[in-house]
Every structure is written in structure tokens, then in C-alpha cells.
Scaffold this motif. Structure first.
Motif, short mmCIF file in Angstrom:
data_model
loop_
_atom_site.label_atom_id
_atom_site.label_comp_id
_atom_site.label_asym_id
_atom_site.label_seq_id
_atom_site.Cartn_x
_atom_site.Cartn_y
_atom_site.Cartn_z
N VAL A 164 0.98 -1.75 0.01
CA VAL A 164 -0.05 0.38 0.06
C VAL A 164 0.90 1.60 -0.25
O VAL A 164 2.04 1.32 0.68
CB VAL A 164 -0.76 -0.16 0.74
CG1 VAL A 164 -0.31 0.48 2.61
CG2 VAL A 164 -1.97 1.26 1.25
N TYR A 165 0.35 2.56 -0.94
CA TYR A 165 1.17 3.23 -0.79
C TYR A 165 -0.09 3.97 -0.17
O TYR A 165 -1.55 4.80 0.01
CB TYR A 165 1.58 4.01 -2.47
CG TYR A 165 1.13 5.76 -2.05
CD1 TYR A 165 2.94 6.89 -1.39
CD2 TYR A 165 0.19 6.06 -2.27
CE1 TYR A 165 3.09 7.31 -1.55
CE2 TYR A 165 0.91 8.07 -2.30
CZ TYR A 165 2.16 8.08 -1.93
OH TYR A 165 2.86 9.73 -2.24
N GLU A 166 0.98 4.89 1.18
CA GLU A 166 0.55 6.06 2.09
C GLU A 166 1.01 7.51 1.99
O GLU A 166 1.66 7.57 2.05
CB GLU A 166 0.49 5.28 3.60
CG GLU A 166 -0.45 4.42 3.80
CD GLU A 166 -0.40 3.72 4.81
OE1 GLU A 166 0.49 4.23 6.12
OE2 GLU A 166 -1.56 2.61 5.80
N GLY A 167 0.02 8.40 1.41
CA GLY A 167 0.12 9.34 1.69
C GLY A 167 -0.74 10.45 0.46
O GLY A 167 -1.26 10.27 -0.50
N PHE A 168 0.34 11.85 -0.37
CA PHE A 168 0.11 12.48 -1.37
C PHE A 168 0.37 12.15 -2.35
O PHE A 168 1.58 12.23 -2.47
CB PHE A 168 -0.08 13.82 -0.77
CG PHE A 168 -1.36 14.48 0.02
CD1 PHE A 168 -2.30 13.87 0.08
CD2 PHE A 168 -0.77 14.11 1.65
CE1 PHE A 168 -3.64 14.30 1.12
CE2 PHE A 168 -1.22 14.15 3.03
CZ PHE A 168 -2.84 14.73 2.56
N SER A 169 -0.48 11.55 -3.71
CA SER A 169 1.11 11.56 -5.03
C SER A 169 1.49 13.11 -5.56
O SER A 169 0.64 14.02 -4.96
CB SER A 169 -0.13 11.06 -6.27
OG SER A 169 -0.66 12.04 -6.19
N LEU A 170 2.22 13.09 -5.98
CA LEU A 170 2.31 14.07 -6.64
C LEU A 170 1.87 14.91 -7.63
O LEU A 170 1.72 15.61 -7.15
CB LEU A 170 4.14 13.95 -7.96
CG LEU A 170 5.52 13.20 -7.01
CD1 LEU A 170 6.24 13.14 -8.28
CD2 LEU A 170 6.29 14.24 -5.89
N ALA A 171 0.66 14.14 -7.70
CA ALA A 171 -0.37 15.05 -8.49
C ALA A 171 -0.77 16.05 -7.07
O ALA A 171 -1.65 16.58 -7.49
CB ALA A 171 -1.43 13.91 -9.62
N GLU A 172 -1.21 15.61 -5.92
CA GLU A 172 -2.12 15.96 -5.36
C GLU A 172 -1.03 16.89 -4.47
O GLU A 172 -1.82 17.38 -3.58
CB GLU A 172 -2.29 14.89 -4.24
CG GLU A 172 -3.17 13.98 -5.01
CD GLU A 172 -3.93 12.71 -4.35
OE1 GLU A 172 -4.82 12.09 -4.41
OE2 GLU A 172 -2.96 12.14 -3.52
N ARG A 173 -0.36 16.72 -4.59
CA ARG A 173 1.02 17.42 -3.51
C ARG A 173 1.18 19.28 -4.10
O ARG A 173 1.61 19.43 -4.97
CB ARG A 173 1.93 16.82 -2.60
CG ARG A 173 3.06 16.60 -3.81
CD ARG A 173 4.41 15.92 -3.46
NE ARG A 173 3.62 14.64 -2.25
CZ ARG A 173 4.27 13.94 -2.34
NH1 ARG A 173 5.46 13.75 -1.95
NH2 ARG A 173 4.39 12.43 -2.20
N ASP A 174 1.88 19.31 -2.63
CA ASP A 174 1.90 20.92 -3.07
C ASP A 174 3.76 21.03 -2.69
O ASP A 174 4.28 19.47 -2.34
CB ASP A 174 1.92 22.00 -2.03
CG ASP A 174 0.68 23.27 -2.57
OD1 ASP A 174 1.39 23.00 -3.66
OD2 ASP A 174 0.17 24.20 -2.26
N VAL A 175 4.61 21.91 -2.33
CA VAL A 175 6.10 21.37 -1.38
C VAL A 175 5.67 20.82 0.25
O VAL A 175 4.93 21.05 0.64
CB VAL A 175 6.42 22.75 -2.08
CG1 VAL A 175 7.88 22.89 -0.79
CG2 VAL A 175 7.01 23.12 -2.69
N TYR A 176 6.24 20.07 0.55
CA TYR A 176 6.39 19.81 1.63
C TYR A 176 7.00 20.81 2.34
O TYR A 176 7.91 22.06 2.32
CB TYR A 176 7.38 18.34 2.11
CG TYR A 176 5.97 17.35 1.79
CD1 TYR A 176 5.71 16.74 2.41
CD2 TYR A 176 7.00 16.48 0.51
CE1 TYR A 176 4.54 15.47 2.56
CE2 TYR A 176 6.04 15.06 0.60
CZ TYR A 176 5.28 14.78 1.38
OH TYR A 176 4.77 13.52 1.14
N GLY A 177 6.65 20.65 3.76
CA GLY A 177 7.16 21.85 4.53
C GLY A 177 7.96 21.07 5.39
O GLY A 177 7.82 19.58 6.15
N TYR A 178 8.36 21.97 6.55
CA TYR A 178 9.54 21.41 7.64
C TYR A 178 8.48 20.47 8.53
O TYR A 178 7.59 20.90 9.21
CB TYR A 178 10.09 22.72 8.66
CG TYR A 178 11.28 22.06 9.34
CD1 TYR A 178 12.51 21.48 9.44
CD2 TYR A 178 10.64 22.89 10.93
CE1 TYR A 178 12.64 20.82 10.56
CE2 TYR A 178 11.01 21.68 11.78
CZ TYR A 178 12.68 20.92 11.34
OH TYR A 178 13.31 20.65 12.67
N GLY A 179 9.17 19.16 9.05
CA GLY A 179 8.09 18.73 9.93
C GLY A 179 7.43 18.36 9.56
O GLY A 179 6.42 16.70 9.86
#
Length: 115
Positions: free
Chosen positions: A48-63
Motif C-alpha cells: 500500500v502507498y500512504e500519502g499524497f501523490s505528486l499530482a496532489e501535493r504542494d511542496v513539503y514543509g518542515y516537519g
């Protein structure tokens, strides 16, 4: 069912990752790979993949918590007749879950022969 220690299984997963083309891994950012015995819901999924795909995400922030790709050891062992089949299925499962990271749909993954 195949019997392989947790350490041996994790080594096969590492080998599977090492076997993937660099282009497939190039954009993986803030993603961890884990091995768990089985899914909490008792299903027979292999990974399973748990997270936000590249198509759904912005830039990751600190932490930000990392996305997770989890392979389910017991399900994979039950699914495979021998070690060669297990090694192949680990690789297929990794490709499948990494495809979800890139935002590729389940239908498209199957069209491409990755699942």
C-alpha cells in the motif's frame, strides 16, 4: 507458505529497490519503505502507498511526516510458491506502489501491466 525471516525479507525488499531504474526513484522525496506482517484490516493486499501523490501535493514543509510504502510480508509469502516468485512479486509490488506516488491510477497501472 514460504518461510523467510524478517531480515531476509527486508533484504529482498532492498534488493528489489536496488533493481529499479534510477528514473523511477529520482523524484521520490520524503517517502519511506516499510515491511509489516499484514494489514490491520486483515485484507490480502500485498502493499500500500500512504500519502499524497505528486499530482496532489504542494511542496513539503518542515516537519512533514513522510509518505509510506508498506509491503505486507505474510501476504506476499502466502501469495508466492518459491523465492524466485517472491523476488518478482516484491519488485512488482514496489513498482505498483511507487506508481501511486506518481499519481498513476489503479486502472492505468493495470493497463501498463504493473499490477
Amino acid at each position: 507458505m514460504l518461510e523467510i525471516s524478517h531480515e531476509e525479507f527486508e533484504s529482498l525488499v532492498a534488493d528489489g529497490l536496488d533493481s529499479l531504474h534510477d528514473d523511477m526513484l529520482a523524484q521520490l522525496d520524503n517517502v519511506i519503505f516499510l515491511v509489516e506482517d499484514s494489514p490491520e484490516d486483515g485484507s490480502d493486499i500485498l502493499g500500500v502507498y500512504e500519502g499524497f501523490s505528486l499530482a496532489e501535493r504542494d511542496v513539503y514543509g518542515y516537519g512533514e511526516a513522510p509518505d509510506r510504502i508498506i509491503l505486507f510480508r505474510e501476504n506476499l509469502l502466502r501469495h508466492c510458491a518459491d523465492q524466485a516468485e517472491l523476488e518478482h512479486e516484491i519488485r512488482v509490488t514496489l513498482v505498483h506502489e511507487i506508481a501511486h506516488f506518481y499519481g498513476i491510477s489503479e486502472a492505468r497501472i493495470h493497463e501498463l501491466g504493473w499490477g
